[in-house]
Structure formats: structure tokens, C-alpha cells
Design a protein around this motif. Structure first.
Motif, PDB file in Angstrom:
ATOM      1  N   LYS A  53      19.887 -47.398  14.771  1.00 41.75           N
ATOM      2  CA  LYS A  53      21.390 -47.576  15.057  1.00 41.75           C
ATOM      3  C   LYS A  53      22.312 -46.905  14.076  1.00 41.75           C
TER       4      LYS A  53
ATOM      5  N   LYS B 151      25.235 -44.552  13.784  1.00 39.04           N
ATOM      6  CA  LYS B 151      26.269 -43.726  14.432  1.00 39.04           C
ATOM      7  C   LYS B 151      26.746 -42.763  13.864  1.00 39.04           C
TER       8      LYS B 151
ATOM      9  N   ASN C  50      18.672 -42.791  16.615  1.00 43.80           N
ATOM     10  CA  ASN C  50      19.305 -44.115  17.507  1.00 43.80           C
ATOM     11  C   ASN C  50      18.636 -45.233  17.351  1.00 43.80           C
TER      12      ASN C  50
END
Length: 532
Positions: A386, A388, A383
Motif C-alpha cells: 500500500k 502510494k 501495491n
């Protein structure tokens, strides 16, 4: 306004002559047929006047008699409404479907129109039919997960459905390329491998290999000399491809780099799946994540070098750096997709690629039937970088609940499910060795499919084609399977025949297929189920 017209006596002979002409036409909708008109029908012979309203009523009465049919049993879950055949060619093409047994109260010839039969044939053919590819344009970052696919999953966005299925087919191409030639020479470097991509707007730029650090006893090769490829340490596991078509790049809003990874297929890969202990992963200089760990077997396949091939980690990083430099100045994205073991490796690949260059393109993962990869610390690291991740999960797929503590959430009531969720969160928070999923989730359900048996076995629930079939039919968590699903059922029936409802397996058997096509399909090995 009602208009009344009377037939004058001097025109009766002319009218009767025309009436004889109508008899020759034998039209069931014509009020003037061979059958004599009843007394209630205002016989012309009696020279009574006939209004236009009465003629219309008579015409509609004949029309109703012509079209009146008995409706099928409402308890039958049939896809095709009863409509009569309109041409002999369509009737002959489907005489073998034994429709009388499916709809016992009606004759087969009166059941389905060619339009509905053609739709059934398309579903049971080997050629998939796709929804139109809409332009993603300026919204491509949303479909690539910049907002964790918020508002696109439930209900499922049409464009996202198409993209998810497309990335799943990239993984299928990896399976087929491996099974067509699973063996590798232990004495020399492998040659470039041909991959039949489902999307011709992409081109393959790199083959990827995974190597196991597990060693098997020498007696294994003596017991199974013909299965040497099953015990080889290094195996072809996937590829890197890049979009190379200007129209497709314009449609997607960027040049997309795809990394596709297959699932477990060799003995040593199975052995790595069982090494469920958590191990530390190397930290980078700017990494402040504490106690990030991943499964030992996954890390082994990802980091181990082979005799003549680089490790999966080295190969991917090297190729992505080359491509980003080659297309410098263009808008790029990196999409990593995998099934089963490939889904776990995809998360490891994405985590490393997110920091492999100073200006790394956005990285997203589309995983199918993936297991847990690491602990809560690893999830936090994903997370923070970043990365996804969209996990496509089947409710009945047990592989998505391992390794770690097993929770049968879908079989519990709402209160019990919430209690289990709280227990799991406490365990993950307080136990550094507990596994944790990452990213957003698109949850499908085998029991929602009108074609699959609700008690389908573990292999079917984990099968990649079954996943794509369920995604193609998914509308929302509170909606049934969409009636206009377009994905072909042929591959699903061919690979999961025992798990498909008997109604459709009988129809497949009855269809007359070209022998060459049938042999081609049967020669393609199915994707092996994996414990991870």
C-alpha cells in the motif's frame, strides 16, 4: 422618458462664461471643447434646444474617439492586451522591452498597462508567486494518495497542484545544497550540511548519503585531479525534514516527514545508472511476492555503505524510527520525493519504510521524471504494501521510458498506442526480466507550454524546473496551459534559454535587474540531466 430643456436668452451670457471655463479644462470627454461644434451638433450660438439624449450621444462619441485603438494581429500569441500606460514610472521601467518589434502595428507606449507589465515582470522575476495554500484538513489522506489520487489528476486539483510543486521544490533544495559543496572528505565523517529549505515550516533533521559499489581506474584521478568530487564513492544525496510549525501542521491535517533526493550528479552515479540488469531484493517474513527484482545500479546506491557513512537504506530507516517515536501519538505522514535517479531511489525508500515499524505512517512518493525501477513482481510488492506512488511524467522525457523496452506512444495514433500498450503488458506479464512502472501518473507535455519551444531538447524535457513549470500550468489533458499560471519564468529561462521561445528571452535580456541578484542566480548551478 425624454426630457427637453431650452436655454433662455437671458441665461446665455452666463452659460457662455461657464463654457469658457470648460475650455480651460481641456477634457477630451467634455462635449464643450475648444473645437467648434458642427452644424449637426446643435450649436449653442444658434439658440437651439439640446436634449439630454443628444448631449449623451455627443459625450459617448467623444469617449469612443478617445478609446478607439487598433487591435493587435490575431495571429500573434501575445499574453498582454493593448492598454495605454497610465504613469510615467511604469513606462520608464519597460522602455527596454522593444515592444514595437513584438507588436509592430502599434506604438509601445500604447500597448500595455502597468498592471499587465507588472504581471510580466513577476513572471520573469526570480521570486516565484504561489497560489494560496488552502487547508487540507480532513482530506489530507486523499491528497496523500489513499485512493491513488482518483478524481484529482484530470482535471488537476488546485490543492494537489500546489502540493506537487512544493515537494518538487524540496528536491531543488537538495540539488542546490549538493552543488554548493559537492566534495566529501575520504578520511573523516562528513559534517552536518546546511540546506536552504523552500518551506520554513520544515526543519532538516538528517543528511543522507549514497555510495556506489563501482570502482573507477586510478588513472581517472590523474586525468581529472580537479574533479575529485565527481569520482568519490559516497556523495550527499538528500535529507530528511519534518514539519515543525503548528499552523502548517493544522493546515495539512498532520505532521509531515519529507525525504528529498536529488538526481544523478557524479560520474559513479552515472555508471550505476547504466547497470540495468535486474537483481533480487531481500524478502521479509510476511512477503509473498514472487520474483521481485530491481535495477542493479539503483540497488547498489541504496544499499552500499561508505567508509564513514551508513548506507542510504540504513540512514533513512534509522531516522524514520527515531521521528515516529519522537512524535508518537500524533498523526504522521511520510512523503518521499525525488527527481530522476532520486525518483528511483524514492521508490526503494518508500517500499522499505512501509514495513520498518509496527505502526508505520502512510507512505507516499511524488516522483519527477523517474525511470522504471523494477519488474512486475516489484510493482506488485509495492501495491501489496500500500505504498502510494504519483509519477509526474513529461511526454517528451525519454528518461521515463528506460530501462527496458522503448515505446514512443505519444507520436502514434490512438490505434497504434493501444496496440503498443497490449504488447507491453504481455511482455511484462510473461517476461520476469521486463521492467514495469508503478503507481498513478500525472502526464504533462512540453508542447503545451506557451513559453517553451515545441522541439525542446532532451535536457529541457528532463529538467526539474521545466517539470514544475508544466505542472503549474497544467489544467487537464484536453485543456491548454492555464492563463493564470503564477510560477516565475526566471529560473526556467536562465537554465533553458535555448529552449525558451525567442520572444521571452528577448524580454528577459531587456529587463534591468539588480546586478547582485543576477550574479546570485547565475552562480547557482543547474540540475544536471540524468539518464535515470
Amino acid at each position: 422618458m425624454q426630457i427637453s430643456s431650452t436655454l433662455p436668452a437671458h441665461n446665455l451670457n452666463i452659460f457662455q462664461a461657464r463654457r469658457s471655463t470648460f475650455r480651460c479644462q481641456q477634457s477630451p470627454l467634455n462635449p464643450f471643447t475648444n473645437k467648434p461644434l458642427s452644424s449637426a451638433s446643435f450649436s449653442l450660438r444658434s439658440h437651439k434646444s439640446i436634449t439630454s439624449t443628444e448631449l449623451t450621444k455627443l459625450h459617448l462619441s467623444n469617449l469612443e474617439k478617445l478609446l478607439q485603438k487598433q487591435a493587435p494581429d490575431s495571429n500573434q500569441h501575445d499574453l498582454l492586451p493593448p492598454v495605454s500606460f497610465s504613469n510615467k514610472k511604469s513606462r520608464a521601467s519597460f522602455e527596454g522591452l522593444n515592444l514595437e518589434r513584438i507588436w509592430p502595428e502599434m506604438k509601445a507606449a500604447e500597448e500595455m498597462s502597468p498592471r499587465h507589465l507588472n504581471r510580466l515582470q513577476r513572471l520573469l522575476s526570480k521570486t516565484p508567486e504561489y497560489s494560496p495554500r488552502n487547508s487540507l484538513g480532513s482530506r489530507w489522506r486523499q491528497y496523500h494518495g489513499c485512493n491513488d489520487w482518483a478524481g484529482l489528476l484530470d482535471p488537476l486539483d488546485e490543492n494537489l497542484r500546489r502540493e506537487v510543486v512544493r515537494y518538487g521544490e524540496f528536491v531543488q533544495a537538495a540539488y542546490h545544497a549538493f552543488h554548493s559543496s559537492p566534495g566529501m572528505s575520504a578520511d573523516e565523517a562528513p559534517l552536518p550540511r546546511h540546506v536552504a529549505l523552500p518551506d520554513r515550516s520544515y526543519k532538516v533533521t538528517k543528511s543522507l548519503y549514497a555510495t556506489s559499489s563501482v570502482g573507477l581506474p586510478k588513472w581517472v584521478d590523474k586525468v581529472a585531479p580537479d574533479l575529485g568530487w565527481m569520482t568519490q564513492r559516497s556523495s550527499w544525496i538528500g535529507y530528511v525534514a519534518v514539519s515543525d510549525d503548528k499552523k502548517e501542521i493544522q493546515r495539512m491535517g498532520r505532521r509531515d516527514i519529507v525525504i528529498a533526493l536529488r538526481g544523478t550528479s557524479t560520474c559513479l552515479e552515472w555508471a550505476e545508472n547504466l547497470r540495468a540488469q535486474l537483481v533480487d531484493i531481500p524478502k521479509t517474513e510476511d512477503d509473498n511476492t514472487q520474483n521481485a527484482k530491481v535495477e542493479c545500479g539503483f540497488q547498489s546506491l541504496y544499499k552500499t555503505r561508505g567508509d564513514h557513512v551508513a548506507s542510504l537504506a540504513e540512514s533513512v530507516v534509522e531516522e524514520i524510527r527515531r521521528l515516529t517515536e519522537l512524535y508518537k501519538g500524533e498523526t504522521l505522514s511520510i512523503t518521499v520525493t525525488g527527481h530522476s535517479l532520486g525518483a528511483a531511489l524514492a521508490v526503494l525508500v518508500a517500499e522499505e519504510l512501509s514495513g520498518c515499524t509496527s505502526e508505520a505512517p502512510p507512505v507516499a512518493v511524488f516522483s519527477f521524471g523517474g525511470p522504471r525501477v523494477g519488474n512486475k513482481g516489484f510493482a506488485d510488492r509495492i501495491n501489496r504494501k500500500k505504498v502510494k506512488v504519483l509519477r509526474i511524467v513529461n511526454n517528451q522525457d525519454l528518461i521515463t521510458r528506460v530501462p527496458g523496452i522503448f515505446f514512443a506512444e505519444e507520436d502514434q495514433d490512438e490505434k497504434s498506442a493501444k496496440r503498443m500498450t497490449k504488447i507491453r503488458s504481455v511482455i511484462e506479464r510473461n517476461n520476469p526480466l521486463a521492467y514495469s512502472h508503478v503507481g498513478a501518473e500525472l502526464r504533462v507535455d512540453t508542447r503545451m507550454s506557451p513559453y517553451l519551444k515545441p522541439n525542446a531538447d532532451v535536457a529541457c524535457c528532463h529538467d526539474l524546473e521545466a517539470y514544475l513549470h508544466l505542472v503549474d500550468g497544467y489544467l487537464a489533458s484536453n485543456c491548454p496551459f492555464r492563463a493564470n499560471a503564477k510560477r516565475s519564468l526566471w529560473k526556467l529561462v536562465n537554465e533553458q534559454r535555448s529552449n525558451v521561445k525567442q520572444l521571452y528571452t528577448k524580454k528577459v535580456k531587456s529587463l534591468t535587474l539588480n546586478k547582485l541578484d543576477a550574479d546570485t542566480i547565475s552562480s547557482i548551478p543547474s540540475c544536471l540531466p540524468s539518464p535515470s
